[in-house]
Motif scaffolding. Sequence first.
Motif, short mmCIF file in Angstrom:
data_model
loop_
_atom_site.label_atom_id
_atom_site.label_comp_id
_atom_site.label_asym_id
_atom_site.label_seq_id
_atom_site.Cartn_x
_atom_site.Cartn_y
_atom_site.Cartn_z
N LEU A 1 3.95 -38.22 7.55
CA LEU A 1 2.79 -37.40 7.89
C LEU A 1 3.12 -35.97 7.54
O LEU A 1 4.19 -35.48 7.91
CB LEU A 1 2.53 -37.52 9.40
N HIS A 2 2.23 -35.33 6.81
CA HIS A 2 2.42 -33.91 6.51
C HIS A 2 1.14 -33.17 6.85
O HIS A 2 0.05 -33.61 6.50
CB HIS A 2 2.78 -33.70 5.03
N VAL A 3 1.28 -32.06 7.55
CA VAL A 3 0.11 -31.24 7.88
C VAL A 3 0.41 -29.78 7.55
O VAL A 3 1.46 -29.25 7.95
CB VAL A 3 -0.25 -31.34 9.39
N ASP A 4 -0.49 -29.15 6.80
CA ASP A 4 -0.44 -27.70 6.60
C ASP A 4 -1.52 -27.07 7.45
O ASP A 4 -2.72 -27.40 7.30
CB ASP A 4 -0.69 -27.36 5.12
N TYR A 5 -1.11 -26.20 8.35
CA TYR A 5 -2.06 -25.50 9.22
C TYR A 5 -2.44 -24.19 8.51
O TYR A 5 -1.62 -23.28 8.40
CB TYR A 5 -1.42 -25.23 10.58
N LEU A 6 -3.67 -24.15 8.02
CA LEU A 6 -4.08 -23.03 7.16
C LEU A 6 -4.54 -21.84 7.97
O LEU A 6 -4.34 -20.70 7.58
CB LEU A 6 -5.19 -23.49 6.21
N LYS A 7 -5.21 -22.12 9.06
CA LYS A 7 -5.66 -21.04 9.95
C LYS A 7 -5.91 -21.64 11.32
O LYS A 7 -6.00 -22.86 11.46
CB LYS A 7 -6.92 -20.38 9.39
N PRO A 8 -6.01 -20.78 12.35
CA PRO A 8 -6.24 -21.31 13.69
C PRO A 8 -7.56 -22.10 13.74
O PRO A 8 -8.55 -21.70 13.13
CB PRO A 8 -6.32 -20.05 14.56
N THR A 9 -7.55 -23.23 14.46
CA THR A 9 -8.74 -24.07 14.60
C THR A 9 -9.40 -23.76 15.94
O THR A 9 -8.77 -23.93 16.99
CB THR A 9 -8.32 -25.56 14.55
N PRO A 10 -10.66 -23.29 15.90
CA PRO A 10 -11.29 -22.90 17.17
C PRO A 10 -11.56 -24.10 18.08
O PRO A 10 -11.93 -25.18 17.61
CB PRO A 10 -12.60 -22.25 16.71
N LEU A 11 -11.39 -23.89 19.36
CA LEU A 11 -11.69 -24.90 20.37
C LEU A 11 -13.15 -24.72 20.78
O LEU A 11 -13.65 -23.60 20.81
CB LEU A 11 -10.77 -24.66 21.57
N GLY A 12 -13.81 -25.84 21.08
CA GLY A 12 -15.18 -25.74 21.58
C GLY A 12 -16.22 -26.20 20.58
O GLY A 12 -17.42 -26.14 20.86
N VAL A 13 -15.79 -26.63 19.40
CA VAL A 13 -16.72 -27.18 18.41
C VAL A 13 -16.24 -28.58 18.02
O VAL A 13 -15.06 -28.92 18.19
CB VAL A 13 -16.84 -26.31 17.14
N THR A 14 -17.16 -29.39 17.50
CA THR A 14 -16.79 -30.72 17.02
C THR A 14 -15.95 -30.56 15.75
O THR A 14 -16.35 -29.84 14.83
CB THR A 14 -18.04 -31.55 16.70
N LEU A 15 -14.81 -31.22 15.73
CA LEU A 15 -13.97 -31.18 14.54
C LEU A 15 -14.33 -32.36 13.63
O LEU A 15 -14.75 -33.42 14.11
CB LEU A 15 -12.49 -31.27 14.92
N GLU A 16 -14.15 -32.15 12.35
CA GLU A 16 -14.43 -33.20 11.37
C GLU A 16 -13.18 -33.40 10.53
O GLU A 16 -12.64 -32.42 10.01
CB GLU A 16 -15.61 -32.73 10.50
N VAL A 17 -12.74 -34.64 10.43
CA VAL A 17 -11.61 -34.95 9.54
C VAL A 17 -12.19 -35.74 8.38
O VAL A 17 -12.86 -36.76 8.59
CB VAL A 17 -10.52 -35.78 10.23
N ARG A 18 -11.97 -35.28 7.18
CA ARG A 18 -12.49 -35.96 5.98
C ARG A 18 -11.30 -36.40 5.13
O ARG A 18 -10.45 -35.58 4.79
CB ARG A 18 -13.42 -35.03 5.19
N ALA A 19 -11.27 -37.68 4.81
CA ALA A 19 -10.11 -38.24 4.10
C ALA A 19 -10.53 -38.93 2.81
O ALA A 19 -11.64 -39.45 2.69
CB ALA A 19 -9.39 -39.24 5.01
N ARG A 20 -9.63 -38.92 1.87
CA ARG A 20 -9.81 -39.59 0.59
C ARG A 20 -8.55 -40.36 0.23
O ARG A 20 -7.45 -39.85 0.45
CB ARG A 20 -9.97 -38.54 -0.52
N VAL A 21 -8.73 -41.52 -0.35
CA VAL A 21 -7.57 -42.30 -0.78
C VAL A 21 -7.07 -41.73 -2.10
O VAL A 21 -7.83 -41.55 -3.04
CB VAL A 21 -7.94 -43.78 -0.96
N LYS A 22 -5.78 -41.43 -2.12
CA LYS A 22 -5.19 -40.83 -3.32
C LYS A 22 -4.53 -41.91 -4.17
O LYS A 22 -4.52 -41.82 -5.39
CB LYS A 22 -4.11 -39.83 -2.83
#
Lengths: 161, 161
Positions: free
Chosen positions: B96-117
Amino acid sequence: MKAFQDYYPDDLAWCYGCGRLNEAGLHIRSFWEGEEAVARFDPRPYHMAIPGYVYGGLIASLIDCHCTGTAAAAAYLHEGRKMGTEPALRFVTASLHVDYLKPTPLGVTLEVRARVKEIKGRKVVVEARLLANGEVTARGEVVAVRMPDTMVPRAKSAEEA
Amino acid sequence: MKAFQDYYPDDLAWCYGCGRLNEAGLHIRSFWEGEEAVARFDPRPYHMAIPGYVYGGLIASLIDCHCTGTAAAAAYLHEGRKMGTEPALRFVTASLHVDYLKPTPLGVTLEVRARVKEIKGRKVVVEARLLANGEVTARGEVVAVRMPDTMVPRAKSAEEA
């Protein structure tokens, strides 16, 4: 004995993984043991991937918080300062990598052992391994960076906590 | 509409992140939207890093479970089979690799979008991005592998759940 996380200032001690003030959180706590930083954690029965094995997201969380805590502790050492002195050194995760080497059994105390690989400017690279029953089941690496001055706690959510 | 995770067999549906049978869990649910797989999630107020921002370990968990679910769904498609048909295709995380690009605000619905590579043998590589308010705040990549036949649920812990 005080953990690294016990030195975080109150307004930065709400992390779900390691904040001492987050009542719903995991309360990950990290300590020096020689040149390594160690955190021990007992997963709850529901922290499972499949029955009998620890959830990978928990493993990622343990590595993440333990390594950012280790980055802070190492940065204080690097600056020749005592933990808890001002200005506070608090790190956020720029990147997290975890290799899951084998299934991690549920029902034993897990140990995360971390070492600082590099300190340069505002960046600290920390590598970690996760052990269960003395066996390494996962390895991780965290690139931690000093929390940007623009990332200040938003008061509203603190009240909601 | 059934999520990918709704097709997991009962004995493999206990994951803290995405298992429908884990009452304490996060219940991450993933769906196709065209060629992308999407999961939407509302963090709880205590899922914070610092007040106002989402905990990075939760982000890692969302990416992890959504991508292994996507790997399973893609593997069924790849084999020309309907989800839920036997033998079950269930994936675990090799890395598992994650790059945190900027702070993610709390209080909104998050969306994870994935594609098969990539799909190759027992391995599926899935890349994902996390969006908050339509803005990408983190990127991730999961190498998922077919669950080894040796990794069978351990009954004792299932009873404890």
